[in-house]
Design an enzyme around this catalytic site. Structure first.
Site, short mmCIF file in Angstrom:
data_model
loop_
_atom_site.label_atom_id
_atom_site.label_comp_id
_atom_site.label_asym_id
_atom_site.label_seq_id
_atom_site.Cartn_x
_atom_site.Cartn_y
_atom_site.Cartn_z
CE LYS A 49 -34.46 -24.08 6.78
NZ LYS A 49 -34.10 -25.52 6.75
CG ASP A 76 -36.01 -26.18 9.66
OD1 ASP A 76 -35.17 -26.96 9.23
OD2 ASP A 76 -35.78 -25.41 10.61
P1 NDP Z 1 -39.01 -30.14 15.15
O1 NDP Z 1 -39.70 -28.84 15.35
O2 NDP Z 1 -39.80 -31.32 14.75
O3 NDP Z 1 -38.18 -30.51 16.47
C1 NDP Z 1 -37.21 -29.65 16.98
C2 NDP Z 1 -36.72 -30.23 18.30
O4 NDP Z 1 -35.60 -29.47 18.74
C3 NDP Z 1 -37.76 -30.11 19.40
O5 NDP Z 1 -37.56 -31.16 20.31
C4 NDP Z 1 -37.41 -28.76 20.03
O6 NDP Z 1 -37.82 -28.64 21.38
C5 NDP Z 1 -35.91 -28.76 19.94
N1 NDP Z 1 -35.43 -27.38 19.85
C6 NDP Z 1 -35.79 -26.44 18.93
N2 NDP Z 1 -35.18 -25.28 19.18
C7 NDP Z 1 -34.43 -25.49 20.29
C8 NDP Z 1 -33.57 -24.65 21.05
N3 NDP Z 1 -33.36 -23.38 20.69
N4 NDP Z 1 -32.95 -25.21 22.12
C9 NDP Z 1 -33.17 -26.52 22.47
N5 NDP Z 1 -33.98 -27.34 21.80
C10 NDP Z 1 -34.59 -26.83 20.72
O7 NDP Z 1 -37.84 -29.83 14.08
P2 NDP Z 1 -37.02 -30.87 13.20
O8 NDP Z 1 -36.82 -32.14 13.93
O9 NDP Z 1 -37.60 -30.87 11.84
O10 NDP Z 1 -35.62 -30.09 13.08
C11 NDP Z 1 -34.53 -30.30 13.98
C12 NDP Z 1 -33.24 -29.85 13.34
O11 NDP Z 1 -33.02 -30.61 12.14
C13 NDP Z 1 -33.19 -28.39 12.90
O12 NDP Z 1 -31.87 -27.90 13.05
C14 NDP Z 1 -33.54 -28.45 11.43
O13 NDP Z 1 -33.04 -27.35 10.71
C15 NDP Z 1 -32.81 -29.73 11.05
N6 NDP Z 1 -33.28 -30.36 9.82
C16 NDP Z 1 -34.58 -30.75 9.67
C17 NDP Z 1 -34.99 -31.36 8.50
C18 NDP Z 1 -36.35 -31.92 8.33
O14 NDP Z 1 -36.58 -32.61 7.34
N7 NDP Z 1 -37.28 -31.70 9.24
C19 NDP Z 1 -34.06 -31.51 7.36
C20 NDP Z 1 -32.68 -31.15 7.66
C21 NDP Z 1 -32.35 -30.55 8.83
P3 NDP Z 1 -39.08 -27.71 21.74
O15 NDP Z 1 -40.27 -28.53 21.35
O16 NDP Z 1 -38.94 -27.50 23.20
O17 NDP Z 1 -38.93 -26.44 20.93
#
Ligand code: NDP
Length: 446
Positions: A125, A165
């Site tokens: 990571k 991510d």
């Molecule tokens: P994105 O950046 O596309 O979206 C993240 C979302 O979560 C946004 O809506 C963001 O809001 C919100 N968010 C991020 N940090 C926080 C926080 N500290 N508190 C509240 N809301 C938060 O990321 P992904 O959708 O790719 O990832 C989401 C989760 O899924 C993560 O935990 C990631 O590790 C996990 N994941 C992702 C994979 C992938 O293929 N993308 C694979 C496996 C797991 P804002 O815009 O306001 O920051």
């Protein structure tokens, strides 16, 4: 003191202040206890001591120029945690909260997740404390180019293959890939999540969200039920959240929430396909805030500073970030009749909340199993790149469904074998661990 407690003490002493890393390691080690009783060879060979120590940790300066010509400096990381069963594989996170402990927790989880997919991928990571929010495309590009200038020395299609991510989507992968290709003068599958016309795979953007819903479908089937007609809450509004909603709608569920780091929208009439398309445009193109949803669609409430867990639902799909469901949230979810939680984000459920879910025997899909579809399709993207071929949407989606069925099936079987039927936390941890630990034994002390 047990073997597990002794190793946990080592982890705390050697990695002070890395609370998320401690949390992730403890959750895994605790659930391995019944396995360790059957396999004393792991203790003799100090497998746990080796397993909690990353093979390599890289930390580097990322200087770049903003649009005003001012110098900015961020910190970059790559954790190459375990390569026993394949090249390091895992995403890059760009978010101001990124630090060493968070990336070590994510890389550690990734080892077991990748093992569960049945594909040959080790765990890694990386990322940076850079915040893409509010930056111009040119600033994001300059940052990505500087980040990759250093990272390119350490990665490669057979060595370490990063992906996206939080904060790293198609735009960032494009800039990172362009710079890698320019520096190394080679066009290889060094990153996944690439654009479709330059080596990407169909279904990769959808894979984590779709995969999580396929996993939930497998869980609910064990109770002779289905997702059709269920009311679901989803947190986040990024990649994982968007495609979780899309697949839930296809399976006939009603989704009533989305969120971002500022607040939650509650739409009692349900987010339909048209509203979802609007959200995708808002988040992926205009890069706006979820609050605007409530300003656009009448009948929707905006819950400033809140998470969606106070909303009544049958099934919950956390899809934002780590530690987003605490004990109070879990209590409220259960009181409101929620009987299925499937983790799209990594480690969204705090330990006490997870304990409560397991005690109440709800259907609980732990992240390393439920969200493994993303890296699963990344593995398929690597295969297609090696073959210099691309598979159809149907082919990749079929593979994804089989991967999610297999992860659920093997985790469920293991939970039976170790006497706690349906405890997929233990089932997934033991299944993922055995494959990696046995490979480490086979390869000697390296
Ligand atoms: P994105 O950046 O596309 O979206 C993240 C979302 O979560 C946004 O809506 C963001 O809001 C919100 N968010 C991020 N940090 C926080 C926080 N500290 N508190 C509240 N809301 C938060 O990321 P992904 O959708 O790719 O990832 C989401 C989760 O899924 C993560 O935990 C990631 O590790 C996990 N994941 C992702 C994979 C992938 O293929 N993308 C694979 C496996 C797991 P804002 O815009 O306001 O920051």
């Amino acid at each position: 003191m047990s073997y597990v407690e002794r190793v946990m003490g080592l982890v705390r002493n050697k990695n002070p202040g890395e609370s998320e890393f401690h949390q992730a390691v403890w959750e895994v080690l605790e659930s391995l206890t019944p396995l360790l009783e059957r396999r004393p060879d792991y203790q003799h060979q100090k497998i746990l001591e080796r397993f909690v120590e990353p093979e390599r940790v890289l930390m580097f300066r990322v200087p770049w120029l903003d649009d005003k010509g001012q110098v900015q400096v961020n910190r970059g990381f790559r954790i190459e945690f375990n390569s026993a069963i394949g090249p390091y594989k895992g995403g890059l996170r760009f978010h101001p909260t990124v630090n060493l402990g968070i990336l070590k927790f994510l890389a550690f989880e990734q080892i077991l997740k990748n093992s569960l997919t049945t594909l040959p991928m080790g765990g890694g990571k990386g990322g940076s404390d850079f915040d893409p929010k509010g930056k111009s495309d040119e600033e994001v590009m300059r940052f990505c180019q500087s980040f990759m200038t250093e990272l390119s020395r350490h990665i490669g299609a057979d060595t370490d293959v990063p992906a996206g991510d939080i904060g790293v989507g198609g735009r960032e992968i494009g800039y990172l890939f362009g710079q890698y290709k320019r520096i190394r003068n080679e066009f290889t599958g060094v990153l996944t999540g690439k654009g479709l016309n330059w080596g990407g795979s169909l279904i990769r953007p959808e894979a984590t969200g779709y995969g999580n819903v396929y996993f939930a479908h497998e869980m609910i089937k064990t109770r002779s039920d289905s997702l059709e007609g269920k009311t679901c809450t989803v947190s986040g509004s990024g990649n994982v959240a968007q495609f979780t909603v899309e697949k839930l709608l296809q399976l006939g569920a009603t989704v009533v929430s989305l969120s971002d780091s500022n607040g939650t929208i509650y739409d009692p009439s349900g987010i339909d396909e048209e509203k979802l398309a609007w959200v995708m445009e808002l988040k992926n193109i205009r890069r706006g805030r979820i609050r605007e949803y409530a300003e656009t669609f009448p009948g929707t409430e905006y819950l400033e500073g809140k998470r969606p867990w106070g909303i009544k639902c049958d099934c919950a799909f956390p899809s934002a970030t780590q530690n987003e469901i605490n004990l109070d949230d879990a209590t409220t979810l259960l009181e409101n009749g929620c009987f299925l939680v499937s983790e799209g984000s990594n480690m969204p459920t705090e330990p006490a909340a997870m304990e409560l879910f397991l005690e109440n025997q709800i259907l609980f899909g732990p992240a390393k199993a439920a969200n493994a579809g993303g890296v699963g399709v990344s593995g398929l993207e690597m295969s297609q790149n090696s073959l210099r071929m691309s598979w159809s949407r149907e082919e990749v989606d079929g593979h994804l469904q089989r991967i999610m069925q297999s992860i659920h099936g093997s985790s469920y079987e293991t939970s039976i074998e170790y006497g706690d039927t349906g405890n997929l936390v233990m089932g997934a941890n033991i299944t993922g661990f055995v494959k990696v630990a046995d490979a480490m034994l086979d390869q000697g002390v390296v």
